[in-house]
Design an enzyme around this catalytic site. Structure first.
Site, PDB file in Angstrom:
ATOM      1  N   ASN A 148     -30.907  60.623 -38.091  1.00  0.00           N
ATOM      2  CA  ASN A 148     -29.484  60.562 -37.757  1.00  0.00           C
ATOM      3  C   ASN A 148     -29.063  61.835 -37.028  1.00  0.00           C
ATOM      4  O   ASN A 148     -29.751  62.175 -36.045  1.00  0.00           O
ATOM      5  CB  ASN A 148     -28.582  60.107 -38.911  1.00  0.00           C
ATOM      6  CG  ASN A 148     -28.563  60.943 -40.160  1.00  0.00           C
ATOM      7  OD1 ASN A 148     -29.578  61.138 -40.785  1.00  0.00           O
ATOM      8  ND2 ASN A 148     -27.402  61.408 -40.558  1.00  0.00           N
ATOM      9  N   ASP A 149     -28.031  62.507 -37.419  1.00  0.00           N
ATOM     10  CA  ASP A 149     -27.397  63.516 -36.564  1.00  0.00           C
ATOM     11  C   ASP A 149     -28.350  64.523 -35.901  1.00  0.00           C
ATOM     12  O   ASP A 149     -29.279  65.014 -36.542  1.00  0.00           O
ATOM     13  CB  ASP A 149     -26.427  64.369 -37.395  1.00  0.00           C
ATOM     14  CG  ASP A 149     -25.604  63.565 -38.352  1.00  0.00           C
ATOM     15  OD1 ASP A 149     -25.561  62.344 -38.235  1.00  0.00           O
ATOM     16  OD2 ASP A 149     -24.991  64.173 -39.252  1.00  0.00           O
ATOM     17  N   GLU A 179     -16.304  64.688 -40.190  1.00  0.00           N
ATOM     18  CA  GLU A 179     -17.663  65.196 -40.291  1.00  0.00           C
ATOM     19  C   GLU A 179     -18.017  65.882 -38.972  1.00  0.00           C
ATOM     20  O   GLU A 179     -17.441  65.587 -37.920  1.00  0.00           O
ATOM     21  CB  GLU A 179     -18.640  64.041 -40.525  1.00  0.00           C
ATOM     22  CG  GLU A 179     -18.341  63.235 -41.777  1.00  0.00           C
ATOM     23  CD  GLU A 179     -19.416  62.178 -42.043  1.00  0.00           C
ATOM     24  OE1 GLU A 179     -20.104  62.292 -43.061  1.00  0.00           O
ATOM     25  OE2 GLU A 179     -19.566  61.252 -41.228  1.00  0.00           O
ATOM     26  N   ASP A 238     -21.018  70.148 -42.992  1.00  0.00           N
ATOM     27  CA  ASP A 238     -21.380  70.259 -41.572  1.00  0.00           C
ATOM     28  C   ASP A 238     -20.751  71.518 -40.948  1.00  0.00           C
ATOM     29  O   ASP A 238     -19.634  71.895 -41.309  1.00  0.00           O
ATOM     30  CB  ASP A 238     -20.981  69.001 -40.779  1.00  0.00           C
ATOM     31  CG  ASP A 238     -21.440  67.729 -41.493  1.00  0.00           C
ATOM     32  OD1 ASP A 238     -22.445  67.813 -42.218  1.00  0.00           O
ATOM     33  OD2 ASP A 238     -20.784  66.682 -41.356  1.00  0.00           O
ATOM     34  N   SER A 287     -26.382  68.108 -42.300  1.00  0.00           N
ATOM     35  CA  SER A 287     -26.220  68.619 -40.941  1.00  0.00           C
ATOM     36  C   SER A 287     -25.804  70.080 -40.861  1.00  0.00           C
ATOM     37  O   SER A 287     -25.103  70.593 -41.725  1.00  0.00           O
ATOM     38  CB  SER A 287     -25.206  67.761 -40.200  1.00  0.00           C
ATOM     39  OG  SER A 287     -25.850  66.579 -39.840  1.00  0.00           O
TER      40      SER A 287
END
Ligand code: DQQ
Length: 714
Positions: free
Chosen positions: A261-262, A445, A390, A323
């Site tokens: 993901n990120d 986020e 994050d 993240s």
């Protein structure tokens, strides 16, 4: 089956009924079986050892001498099968550092068994099964189990999770392989109990699975572990296993297998571009998050690097390294990331051990911020005692600043500001901007602040969209003048990298738009967007265009000068699902212009991109795929007024369709054609005539050294 094997069946004090049932079956199926007490076993007398324990692992079962005997036998090349509670012995045996975190007894209410990973479809233990969902235990019994669920083994690799009837329990990690020394250990922690009768099919599956396991462990040949590959060979192997998947992007950044993901920790360091990403080695689902790592010399060709950050079993990031970003702390590459543990998520930090950024040392003071701020009160939810995570970090006049994403109790999302002199001790300053819950989401986020000189841009991800605010940031306050979405489709949690030449490039996560089981079957999930160059336009708006470096990937141009379109469809002379299309179009008196990609000759599957007189560009997914597990919703964005020409750049890469309109508006769609011949491109006008003033189509090369390229043209 296992006839010719010499099998040592282990027990602690005496055999329980369940153990006796398992070992009785083994005696019937195999030639030489001996039941041995753990304290008296002579491993060299056997081809393979099997410990089946129908209760939670009890350290008293395994005196130090017995553990030592088994450990050295395995390290010198023996095979050991640990079923049910016995899987808990991997830590005292010295093969693993984290024990299974879910153990006990469970009532089985539907057919249950291993949910095998596609990456290991050809694994010898999976031989003879033509499905990834192997039911080995029927309903109506209460049976013991040992599984990894919130944590992942640090040395072992997950071969299977759990299938419960038609439900994929992806996070119940049941089947794990370890390779200590020269030997191998396999744990099957659930759904292999023998005592109670079960359906014929389940019984057959259970016997095949255990026989395969015993044979594989006795044979001594080890199948490579690919959850955390760490050299070109194993990365290549993982990528090769998935390379025939026509839906897997080839020139976008993908994980070698499993989950991405990120984007995280983007940094240009020592001449190389580093892109870290949220990665789950356990499988293609969000859970047990590590930091994966890819590196590039030119921003378009990428190589895999080993996993960079893993959760520490005793640390504040035990449940995941979430993240974060990377900064240059006076010559020391440093990352700030969110550590998750139980209901807390708090900022952590790590520094690179060398310039390759391959290995990182976590700060002994982690978490570097010990609690969530109190003013305004951070939102607590079922999952978290404070939605707070994050990081975006920058330095200005010798002071470090940090933004952390949050949600506010009784409010909306917020980007919270901290300040520090040394990157370690942080003082809270308050929100730079908060949003309205109804229009901008409950939690923000991955906030990121980008300075374009005259104006600043703040973007946040609110679970659905990436919203950007353009305005001015001064004295800890962001004054937003404009607001829009960075992308109108499947795009989330972007992060940016400043280049030496002053440009800023942004990558976003392109999540899948098909269900969990389809992602499981694929063996991988998630890809990055192309790098997008962000800049300010003369009118103060935001420009987004694909990084010019991507031209490097272009092959032959199948272009046209001018095309005058009416209702008759024009099919281009190219078959590809890996290309870039660049055009300038005009709606003369037409209502719409349709550019259809990933189209089968009979148009049973096709993905029409439509530009209409309502000044809208849409991607219609209703006919994109015959697979019902794929999302079919149409995605739309407003573009500049229809009566001026529109520049359209469309990048298609397997299941990715990334659209840039007028270098301003972006819409990324994930689509999943099922047919091999879904490679056509056609154009037509609706309700009148339209003009394509210029059209170029290039096939694009892959970004990875060994990714499959044979699907490009038919
Ligand atoms: N993904 C990370 C979080 C972040 C979210 C977890 C956004 O840190 O808030 O994988 O996709």
């Amino acid at each position: 089956m296992v006839e010719s094997l010499r099998i040592g069946c282990l027990y602690a004090d005496s055999c329980s009924d369940e153990q006796a049932a398992a070992y009785d079956w083994c005696e019937e199926a195999a030639g030489t079986v001996e039941r041995c007490s753990l304290t008296a076993v002579a491993p060299e007398a056997f081809d393979v050892l099997w410990w089946h324990r129908d209760d939670e692992f009890d350290p008293d079962d395994l005196p130090a001498d017995a553990a030592e005997t088994l450990r050295s036998a395995v390290e010198s090349g023996s095979g050991l099968l640990l079923t049910l509670g016995a899987m808990g012995a991997v830590v005292p045996l010295g093969f693993e550092t984290v024990p299974p975190d879910e153990t006990g007894w469970e009532e089985i209410s539907e057919p249950t068994g291993p949910l095998w990973k596609a990456l290991y479809e050809d694994h010898p233990v999976h031989a003879e099964f033509d499905t990834l969902r192997i039911h080995t235990r029927g309903p109506g019994v209460t049976v013991p189990y040992a599984r990894y669920e919130g944590v992942v083994p640090t040395r072992g690799d997950v071969l299977a999770s759990t299938a419960r009837a038609d439900t994929d329990a992806v996070s119940e990690l049941s089947t794990i392989a370890w390779h200590p020394g020269d030997g191998q250990v396999l744990g099957i922690g659930s759904a292999v109990s023998f005592l109670h009768p079960t359906h014929d099919i389940c019984q057959r599956n259970r016997e095949t699975l255990v026989s395969n396991a015993l044979r594989q462990l006795a044979g001594g040949e080890r199948s490579p572990l690919l959850g955390r590959p760490n050299d070109a060979g194993t990365f290549g192997l993982a990528r090769d296993r998935l390379a025939t998947d026509r839906l897997r992007p080839n020139y976008h950044v993908t994980p070698p297998a499993n989950w991405l993901n990120d984007p995280n920790g983007l940094i240009h360091w020592n001449g190389r571009y580093h892109l870290f990403y949220q990665y789950n080695p356990a499988g293609p689902f969000h859970g047990t998050i590590h930091w994966g790592h890819a590196v590039s010399d030119d921003l378009v060709h990428w190589e895999d690097e080993p996993v960079a950050l893993s959760p520490s079993p005793d640390g504040p990031d035990r449940d995941g390294c979430w993240s974060g970003c990377a900064v240059d702390d006076d010559g020391t590459p440093t990352v700030l990331y969110t550590g998750g543990r139980e209901k807390l998520q708090l900022p952590c930090m790590a520094t690179a051990d060398d310039d390759s950024l391959r290995t990182w040392s976590k700060d002994p003071e982690n978490p570097i911020i010990q609690e969530v701020p109190r003013e305004p009160q951070v939102l607590s939810t079922e999952d978290w005692d404070g939605e707070f995570r994050d990081h975006c970090v920058w330095r200005e006049d010798g002071t470090w600043y940090q933004l952390i994403g949050a949600g506010i109790e009784d409010g909306g999302g917020a980007a919270l500001l901290y300040e520090s002199g040394d990157l370690r001790n942080w003082e809270y300053r308050g929100p730079i901007l908060t949003g309205d819950r109804d229009t901008a989401g409950t939690v923000w986020e991955c906030p990121e602040l980008l300075d374009f000189g005259e104006k600043q841009l703040l973007h946040i991800s609110n679970y659905e969209d990436v919203i950007y605010f353009l305005g001015t940031y001064e004295d800890g306050q962001f004054d937003a003048e404009r607001r829009d979405k960075l992308d109108h489709g499947d795009f989330y949690a972007p992060q940016s990298m400043w280049l030496d030449d002053g440009r800023v490039l942004t990558w976003g996560w392109l999540p899948e738009a098909r269900d969990v089981s389809a992602q499981w079957d694929a063996g991988w999930s998630g890809t990055m967007s192309l790098p997008r160059e962000l800049s300010l336009a003369d009118d103060g708006g935001l420009c987004q265009r694909p990084a010019p470096e991507l031209r490097e990937l272009r092959g032959e141009n199948v272009g046209h000068d001018v095309l005058r379109l009416d209702s008759e469809r024009r099919t281009l002379d190219i078959d590809s699902c890996q290309f870039e299309l660049r055009s300038t179009v005009r709606l003369d008196d037409a209502d719409a212009l349709e550019l259809s990609v990933l189209e089968t000759p009979d148009r049973e599957e096709q993905t029409p991109i439509r530009y209409t007189r309502r000044s809208e560009v849409s991607v219609d997914r209703s006919t994109a795929s015959l697979d019902e597990r794929a999302t079919s919703a149409t995605q739309r964005m407003r573009v500049t007024p229809y009566d001026s020409p529109l520049s359209l750049r469309v990048f298609v890469d397997g299941s990715v369709v990334e659209v840039f309109a007028n270098e301003r508006h972006c819409l990324t769609s994930r689509v999943y054609p099922t047919r091999e011949d879904a490679t056509g491109i056609s154009l037509r006008a609706e309700g009148g005539r339209a003009t394509v003033a210029s059209l170029d189509v290039w096939e694009l090369a892959g970004a990875w050294p060994r990714a499959g390229t044979d699907r490009v043209s038919q």
